[in-house]
Design an enzyme around this catalytic site. Structure first.
Site: not given
Ligand code: PXP
Length: 252
Positions: A12, A15, A52, A54, A58, A79, A110, A160, A201
């Site tokens: 990924n 970053h 990803h 978004r 961002r 993603e 949750t 995933e 993750h």
């Protein structure tokens, strides 16, 4: 334990874009370039690239995903959340696979994965639409039997498993064992229902070996820890290069 085949790595690269956006937000330029990062990851043997896009853009920007589609000869995993705008982009972009993730609070169970059970009909329709465009579908869900049953009914090709809770609790042995048992049982259940199983993750160089006791894993998606490690494995070379450049001062 089903260990057929190599465990694949999807890197990924979000970053890398996070770092670029910290300096160059709003300008269609700047370093570090996530597409160049993707090329290096694939050159190092990674099996695929994950990005990803978004809604709030961002980190990864639209131009990045189009350039990635050109550059990534391996598997491109987009993603995304299921909003009309992003779904349209995915249909045109045609990544090899999309991983549906929650971005809005109401989509989240949750513990943090997508609430597949709570939106089965909508996700089944989206899954069909993606498959019709030749795109496979993965659902990023918690290691929760209800969510896995829903993923099977939705007909997604992959799930995933969200490993965030395992990673968070890794330093508490009892909690770590509990989280790992949930992941193992989720992987068995999903495999039994015909789903292929990825995980991701919060995975890092410390918590990965224990996770290997999970059967049926196909691919791990890892971002933050690899980009973080790259800062330190590359820092000395970067300083040496700068000093070499500066050594020309006063010589001309
Ligand atoms: N998988 C999914 C679905 C993600 O959203 C992310 C990024 O948060 C990752 C994997 C990679 O996580 P990390 O950056 O913690 O390795």
């Amino acid at each position: 334990m089903d260990t057929a085949g190599t465990l694949k790595l999807g890197v990924n690269i979000d970053h890398v874009a996070t770092l670029r956006e910290a300096r160059y937000r709003g300008r269609a330029l700047g370093e570090p370039d996530p597409v160049e990062a993707a090329r290096l990851c694939l050159g190092a043997g990674a099996h695929g690239i994950t990005a990803h896009l978004r809604e709030d853009r961002r980190h990864i920007q639209d131009r990045d995903v189009w350039r990635l589609r050109e550059a990534v000869r391996g598997r491109l995993n987009l993603e995304m959340t299921h909003t009309p705008e992003i779904v349209e982009i995915a249909c045109r972009l045609k990544p090899d696979i999309v991983c549906l993730v929650p971005e809005r609070r109401q989509e989240v169970t949750t513990e943090g994965g997508l609430d597949a059970a709570g939106q089965e009909a909508a996700l089944a329709a989206l899954r069909r639409r993606m498959n019709d465009h030749g795109i496979e579908v993965s659902l990023f869900i918690d290691a929760d039997p209800r969510q896995i049953e829903a993923a099977a009914r939705i007909g997604s090709q992959f799930i995933e498993i969200h490993t965030g809770a395992y990673a968070e609790r890794f330093h508490d042995p009892a909690a770590r064992a509990r989280e790992l048992a949930k992941i193992q049982s989720a992987a068995r259940q999903a495999h039994g229902l015909g789903l292929r199983v990825n995980a991701g993750h919060g995975l890092n160089y410390q918590n990965l070996p224990d996770l290997f006791r999970t059967p049926h894993l196909v691919e791990l998606n890892i971002g933050h820890s690899i980009v973080s490690r790259a800062v330190f494995s590359g820092l000395e070379a970067a300083v040496r290069e700068m000093l070499a450049l500066m050594s020309a001062y006063g010589r001309s």
